[in-house]
Design a protein around this motif. Structure first.
Motif, PDB file in Angstrom:
ATOM      1  N   TRP A 113      -0.885 -11.189   9.426  1.00 11.60           N
ATOM      2  CA  TRP A 113      -1.392 -10.717   8.142  1.00 11.60           C
ATOM      3  C   TRP A 113      -1.402 -11.865   7.141  1.00 11.60           C
ATOM      4  O   TRP A 113      -0.408 -12.599   7.009  1.00 11.60           O
ATOM      5  CB  TRP A 113      -0.515  -9.589   7.601  1.00 11.60           C
ATOM      6  N   GLY A 114      -2.503 -12.020   6.381  1.00 12.10           N
ATOM      7  CA  GLY A 114      -2.556 -13.019   5.325  1.00 12.10           C
ATOM      8  C   GLY A 114      -2.340 -14.419   5.877  1.00 12.10           C
ATOM      9  O   GLY A 114      -2.994 -14.841   6.842  1.00 12.10           O
ATOM     10  N   SER A 137      -6.906 -10.099   7.145  1.00 11.83           N
ATOM     11  CA  SER A 137      -6.885 -10.662   5.779  1.00 11.83           C
ATOM     12  C   SER A 137      -6.359 -12.086   5.786  1.00 11.83           C
ATOM     13  O   SER A 137      -5.614 -12.495   4.889  1.00 11.83           O
ATOM     14  CB  SER A 137      -6.034  -9.781   4.849  1.00 11.83           C
ATOM     15  N   SER A 149      -9.646 -19.867  -5.125  1.00 12.27           N
ATOM     16  CA  SER A 149      -9.150 -18.769  -5.953  1.00 12.27           C
ATOM     17  C   SER A 149      -8.595 -19.239  -7.294  1.00 12.27           C
ATOM     18  O   SER A 149      -8.046 -18.444  -8.049  1.00 12.27           O
ATOM     19  CB  SER A 149      -8.061 -17.991  -5.200  1.00 12.27           C
ATOM     20  N   THR A 190      -4.465  -8.117  -7.192  1.00 11.44           N
ATOM     21  CA  THR A 190      -3.457  -8.344  -6.168  1.00 11.44           C
ATOM     22  C   THR A 190      -2.073  -8.410  -6.779  1.00 11.44           C
ATOM     23  O   THR A 190      -1.109  -7.884  -6.221  1.00 11.44           O
ATOM     24  CB  THR A 190      -3.764  -9.643  -5.401  1.00 11.44           C
ATOM     25  N   HIS A 238     -11.288  -8.312   7.635  1.00 14.24           N
ATOM     26  CA  HIS A 238     -11.173  -8.902   6.302  1.00 14.24           C
ATOM     27  C   HIS A 238     -11.963  -8.085   5.288  1.00 14.24           C
ATOM     28  O   HIS A 238     -13.072  -7.613   5.582  1.00 14.24           O
ATOM     29  CB  HIS A 238     -11.727 -10.331   6.335  1.00 14.24           C
ATOM     30  N   ASN A 242     -11.902  -9.580  -1.085  1.00 18.20           N
ATOM     31  CA  ASN A 242     -10.556 -10.144  -1.089  1.00 18.20           C
ATOM     32  C   ASN A 242     -10.526 -11.347  -2.038  1.00 18.20           C
ATOM     33  O   ASN A 242     -11.142 -12.372  -1.768  1.00 18.20           O
ATOM     34  CB  ASN A 242     -10.170 -10.567   0.330  1.00 18.20           C
ATOM     35  N   LEU A 244      -7.734 -12.984  -2.989  1.00 17.43           N
ATOM     36  CA  LEU A 244      -6.688 -13.935  -2.632  1.00 17.43           C
ATOM     37  C   LEU A 244      -7.169 -14.859  -1.517  1.00 17.43           C
ATOM     38  O   LEU A 244      -7.034 -16.087  -1.610  1.00 17.43           O
ATOM     39  CB  LEU A 244      -5.426 -13.182  -2.202  1.00 17.43           C
ATOM     40  N   HIS A 245      -7.721 -14.277  -0.468  1.00 20.11           N
ATOM     41  CA  HIS A 245      -8.326 -15.029   0.627  1.00 20.11           C
ATOM     42  C   HIS A 245      -9.791 -14.596   0.725  1.00 20.11           C
ATOM     43  O   HIS A 245     -10.110 -13.578   1.344  1.00 20.11           O
ATOM     44  CB  HIS A 245      -7.613 -14.740   1.961  1.00 20.11           C
ATOM     45  N   THR A 270     -10.215  -5.174  -0.921  1.00 20.79           N
ATOM     46  CA  THR A 270      -9.542  -6.366  -1.426  1.00 20.79           C
ATOM     47  C   THR A 270      -8.477  -6.795  -0.416  1.00 20.79           C
ATOM     48  O   THR A 270      -8.580  -6.494   0.775  1.00 20.79           O
ATOM     49  CB  THR A 270      -8.953  -6.102  -2.810  1.00 20.79           C
ATOM     50  N   HIS A 271      -7.450  -7.480  -0.889  1.00 21.92           N
ATOM     51  CA  HIS A 271      -6.467  -8.018   0.044  1.00 21.92           C
ATOM     52  C   HIS A 271      -5.507  -6.953   0.558  1.00 21.92           C
ATOM     53  O   HIS A 271      -5.200  -6.906   1.754  1.00 21.92           O
ATOM     54  CB  HIS A 271      -5.682  -9.144  -0.647  1.00 21.92           C
TER      55      HIS A 271
END
Length: 327
Positions: A113-114, A137, A149, A190, A238, A242, A244-245, A270-271
């Protein structure tokens, strides 16, 4: 779902883990298929992974999560983040899981994740014991994700801080500590989710970081080795919004990977929102993930696997990039 607390060692550092086993017996005598779930930036074993436990175990898949060294209840230097060390932690988590009698050692996947999405891509590229990889994500290039970002002046200011800290460490031996959100700035949406869902529930989340962790984070480029996962299957999921990423992280990672691969884009997600029960995309996304894992463990018939996962996504409100797309 039956939970078991675990501990294992990574480069001699004791790490804490949690193993979630399905309530029903495994389908055969070899044991359960399983995933090692790698959390994201400052991630904890019971933070994001718990959003997936019910869906995975209900599908007959065991789930193992852990705290990276220096985070959560694991030992290690607090606030030190080096991607190479987290990759090593993930692979040592695989080793631990393979030794558990309930687990089928031929059917273990990595799910990240992330930032952990980048960790699992790098880890699988280095270790063929991993049967399949899912990046949720995630990132393909840590520096690009952060640079996209924030404003350009903010990015240049951080580079100046990193350079000054490097000199200070060499001349004095002292390393600066900073807010984790100096290293990875959060968009307002976020940040609201983080404040509500993470700070409020986990007092071990949001600790100060060594500034040199920013340099390591920004240099991390797992997409450059994504092609080495083939012929094992890769799933990328994804949100298109998003912040953030950005979605370009998923698309670039997909472009660098070799077949079999599937990119599922979650429209308007989104994230953090789509992993919450009640979100319009939650049920469909979990179904795609669990169905893909069930087909990928063990991985066989790669071409059919990629098509099946894409068809599963097309049948829902999600958007899947055809696996026949060029690299």
């Amino acid at each position: 779902m039956k939970a078991r607390e675990c501990e294992f060692y990574s480069d001699g550092v004791r790490l804490d883990g949690l193993l979630q086993l399905p309530d029903v017996p495994p389908a055969n005598e070899r044991g359960y298929p399983a995933v090692v779930f790698c959390s994201g930036y400052q991630g904890l074993k019971e933070l994001i992974p718990e959003k997936f436990w019910n869906a995975l175990t209900a599908a007959g898949i065991a789930c193992f999560s852990f705290d990276y060294r220096g985070f959560g209840t694991s030992d290690g230097d607090r606030g030190r983040l080096l991607p190479s060390e987290q990759v090593e932690d993930a692979l040592n988590g695989v080793t631990y899981l393979l030794e558990q009698p309930e687990i089928d050692a031929s059917r273990v996947a990595l799910v990240g994740w992330g930032f952990g999405g980048g960790v699992v891509v790098q880890a699988a590229a280095e270790d063929e014991r991993v049967a399949a990889v899912a990046c949720l994500s995630g990132i393909g290039d840590g520096g690009r994700a952060v640079r996209d970002s924030r404003t350009y002046p903010e990015w240049l200011a951080m580079q100046d801080r990193i350079k000054a800290d490097r000199v200070r460490r060499v001349l004095t031996g002292e390393a600066e500590r900073v807010s984790p959100w100096d290293i990875v700035p959060l968009e307002p949406v976020t940040r609201a989710d983080v404040d509500r869902e993470m700070y409020a529930k986990h007092d071990r989340f949001g600790i100060e970081m060594y500034l040199y962790s920013a340099d390591a984070y920004y240099r991390f480029q797992p997409e450059k080795v994504a092609d080495k996962i083939s012929p094992r299957p890769l799933l990328i999921m994804h949100g298109t919004r998003n912040g953030l990423h950005p979605i370009d992280e998923a698309r670039s990672l997909y472009a660098h990977a070799a077949e079999p691969k599937v990119l599922v884009e979650l429209p308007d997600a989104t994230h953090l929102d789509w992993i919450e029960v009640g979100h319009p995309l939650h049920a469909e996304a979990m179904q795609v993930l669990t169905s893909w894992l069930q087909e990928a463990l063990p991985h066989s018939g790669h071409e059919q696997l990629a098509v099946s996962a894409a068809e599963q996504a097309d049948a829902s409100v999600l958007r899947a990039v055809p696996s026949t797309a060029g690299n």
